[in-house]
Design a protein around this motif. Structure first.
Motif, PDB file in Angstrom:
ATOM      1  N   TRP A  89      38.406  27.291  45.495  1.00  0.00           N
ATOM      2  CA  TRP A  89      38.834  28.528  44.831  1.00  0.00           C
ATOM      3  C   TRP A  89      39.995  29.165  45.596  1.00  0.00           C
ATOM      4  O   TRP A  89      40.966  29.630  44.993  1.00  0.00           O
ATOM      5  CB  TRP A  89      37.656  29.489  44.738  1.00  0.00           C
ATOM      6  CG  TRP A  89      38.030  30.842  44.224  1.00  0.00           C
ATOM      7  CD1 TRP A  89      38.452  31.165  42.961  1.00  0.00           C
ATOM      8  CD2 TRP A  89      38.052  32.074  44.961  1.00  0.00           C
ATOM      9  NE1 TRP A  89      38.726  32.516  42.862  1.00  0.00           N
ATOM     10  CE2 TRP A  89      38.487  33.095  44.077  1.00  0.00           C
ATOM     11  CE3 TRP A  89      37.726  32.411  46.269  1.00  0.00           C
ATOM     12  CZ2 TRP A  89      38.615  34.416  44.478  1.00  0.00           C
ATOM     13  CZ3 TRP A  89      37.847  33.733  46.669  1.00  0.00           C
ATOM     14  CH2 TRP A  89      38.287  34.722  45.780  1.00  0.00           C
ATOM     15  N   GLU A  90      39.916  29.174  46.932  1.00  0.00           N
ATOM     16  CA  GLU A  90      41.020  29.696  47.740  1.00  0.00           C
ATOM     17  C   GLU A  90      42.291  28.882  47.497  1.00  0.00           C
ATOM     18  O   GLU A  90      43.387  29.436  47.384  1.00  0.00           O
ATOM     19  CB  GLU A  90      40.660  29.662  49.217  1.00  0.00           C
ATOM     20  CG  GLU A  90      39.572  30.645  49.615  1.00  0.00           C
ATOM     21  CD  GLU A  90      39.174  30.523  51.081  1.00  0.00           C
ATOM     22  OE1 GLU A  90      38.370  31.338  51.535  1.00  0.00           O
ATOM     23  OE2 GLU A  90      39.679  29.589  51.764  1.00  0.00           O
ATOM     24  N   ARG A 111      43.745  29.814  44.172  1.00  0.00           N
ATOM     25  CA  ARG A 111      44.346  31.152  44.223  1.00  0.00           C
ATOM     26  C   ARG A 111      45.657  31.134  45.002  1.00  0.00           C
ATOM     27  O   ARG A 111      46.615  31.824  44.625  1.00  0.00           O
ATOM     28  CB  ARG A 111      43.359  32.132  44.868  1.00  0.00           C
ATOM     29  CG  ARG A 111      43.783  33.589  44.727  1.00  0.00           C
ATOM     30  CD  ARG A 111      42.753  34.499  45.315  1.00  0.00           C
ATOM     31  NE  ARG A 111      42.588  34.247  46.743  1.00  0.00           N
ATOM     32  CZ  ARG A 111      41.761  34.934  47.528  1.00  0.00           C
ATOM     33  NH1 ARG A 111      41.015  35.886  47.014  1.00  0.00           N
ATOM     34  NH2 ARG A 111      41.669  34.653  48.810  1.00  0.00           N
ATOM     35  N   TRP A 136      40.980  30.797  38.033  1.00  0.00           N
ATOM     36  CA  TRP A 136      39.769  29.976  37.993  1.00  0.00           C
ATOM     37  C   TRP A 136      39.261  29.803  36.569  1.00  0.00           C
ATOM     38  O   TRP A 136      38.451  28.910  36.290  1.00  0.00           O
ATOM     39  CB  TRP A 136      38.674  30.602  38.859  1.00  0.00           C
ATOM     40  CG  TRP A 136      38.140  31.923  38.348  1.00  0.00           C
ATOM     41  CD1 TRP A 136      38.576  33.164  38.663  1.00  0.00           C
ATOM     42  CD2 TRP A 136      37.059  32.110  37.423  1.00  0.00           C
ATOM     43  NE1 TRP A 136      37.858  34.122  38.007  1.00  0.00           N
ATOM     44  CE2 TRP A 136      36.911  33.506  37.238  1.00  0.00           C
ATOM     45  CE3 TRP A 136      36.207  31.250  36.738  1.00  0.00           C
ATOM     46  CZ2 TRP A 136      35.953  34.047  36.386  1.00  0.00           C
ATOM     47  CZ3 TRP A 136      35.251  31.791  35.885  1.00  0.00           C
ATOM     48  CH2 TRP A 136      35.128  33.173  35.718  1.00  0.00           C
ATOM     49  N   PHE A 180      36.500  22.303  39.960  1.00  0.00           N
ATOM     50  CA  PHE A 180      35.252  22.730  40.580  1.00  0.00           C
ATOM     51  C   PHE A 180      34.153  21.685  40.366  1.00  0.00           C
ATOM     52  O   PHE A 180      33.370  21.394  41.274  1.00  0.00           O
ATOM     53  CB  PHE A 180      34.796  24.074  40.004  1.00  0.00           C
ATOM     54  CG  PHE A 180      35.481  25.264  40.597  1.00  0.00           C
ATOM     55  CD1 PHE A 180      35.226  25.647  41.910  1.00  0.00           C
ATOM     56  CD2 PHE A 180      36.382  26.013  39.856  1.00  0.00           C
ATOM     57  CE1 PHE A 180      35.853  26.749  42.467  1.00  0.00           C
ATOM     58  CE2 PHE A 180      37.014  27.113  40.408  1.00  0.00           C
ATOM     59  CZ  PHE A 180      36.756  27.484  41.715  1.00  0.00           C
TER      60      PHE A 180
END
Length: 262
Positions: free
Chosen positions: A39-40, A43, A49, A58
């Motif tokens: 997720w980081e 971003r 997401w 994911f």
């Protein structure tokens, strides 16, 4: 500094406790870290997401990072998951009429492989015979290299290692980290010579120091390219998951690929 120390002690104690517990306790911890790390990564690249390609990433990270699935379900090979993700992402460029373009697909595939395989090899290290020993050895060499590079660099560091990427790192510190990592590995060999030969320990310490410092530089270069300081704020005073695991993600796959464990 106080907040950083408290966070480090609490997070470190929890991590080591679950490493010792092993099994699903440790695997689930690594999976959570992998998902947060991915997720980081998304971003950092300004990818939401909520987009389908990120959500598929994911799923891929989950399948890649886990050493096994629950309920005795068959675990697909990592290469299978990576290829299927690549196929779906490439097809996505067609079906979305390039709203998901090749750059999006390439970046998210890179992130899934980088994060997923890194945590996968951490998990399977714990699954090895004497897995606590091999995991502790690898982590200890990484942390020893970090500490050695920091303190030797502070004490005698004068020659910048790569100022355009990481201005505080020095060549003297890098060699100090290398020496401390090798000494740490040799100490493990001293206490368990039946599991770890001195020559093998030397190469593990060498690999952990060189690859670990390279992993740190890779993350520094990437953050500098994106013009950010930290990958996240999960750990107060320490940044995000990728900030803390950048060395791990490179070292663990490499020591396995080089056949240095067992």
């Amino acid at each position: 500094m106080g907040q950083r120390l408290v966070t480090g002690i609490i997070a470190g104690a929890g991590f080591i406790g679950l490493l010792i517990a092993g099994g699903w306790y440790y695997s689930v911890l690594l999976l959570l870290l992998a998902l947060i790390g991915y997720w980081e990564f998304a971003r950092l690249n300004k990818q939401s997401w909520k987009r389908i390609d990120v959500l598929l990433g994911f799923v891929a990270v989950t399948l890649i990072s886990l050493p096994q699935l629950p309920f005795e379900w068959e675990m697909p090979a990592s290469t299978t998951v990576i290829w299927l993700l690549m196929l779906v992402l490439l097809c996505g460029t067609v079906f979305t009429k390039n709203r998901i373009n090749l750059e999006h697909a390439g970046v998210m595939l890179l992130g899934a492989v980088y994060v997923g395989l890194g945590f996968h090899y951490m998990a399977i290290t714990r699954e090895l015979p004497h897995g606590i020993f091999w995991s502790a050895l690898t982590f200890a060499c990484i942390w020893a290299s970090d500490a050695g590079a920091y303190f030797v660099g502070k004490a005698i560091g004068k020659t910048k290692l790569w100022p355009s990427i990481s201005p505080n790192k020095t060549i003297e510190g890098a060699f100090g980290g290398l020496a401390v990592a090798i000494i740490t590995a040799l100490v493990f060999a001293y206490f368990r010579p039946e599991w770890l030969a001195y020559g093998q320990a030397l190469f593990i310490g060498l690999t952990a120091a060189v690859a670990g410092q390279l992993g740190d530089l890779v993350q520094s270069a990437y953050k500098r390219f994106r013009n950010i300081k930290d990958s996240g704020q999960l750990l107060p005073g320490h940044g995000g998951v990728l900030d803390r695991t950048d060395s791990w993600l490179i070292v663990f796959p490499l020591v396995h690929m080089l056949g240095l464990l067992l």
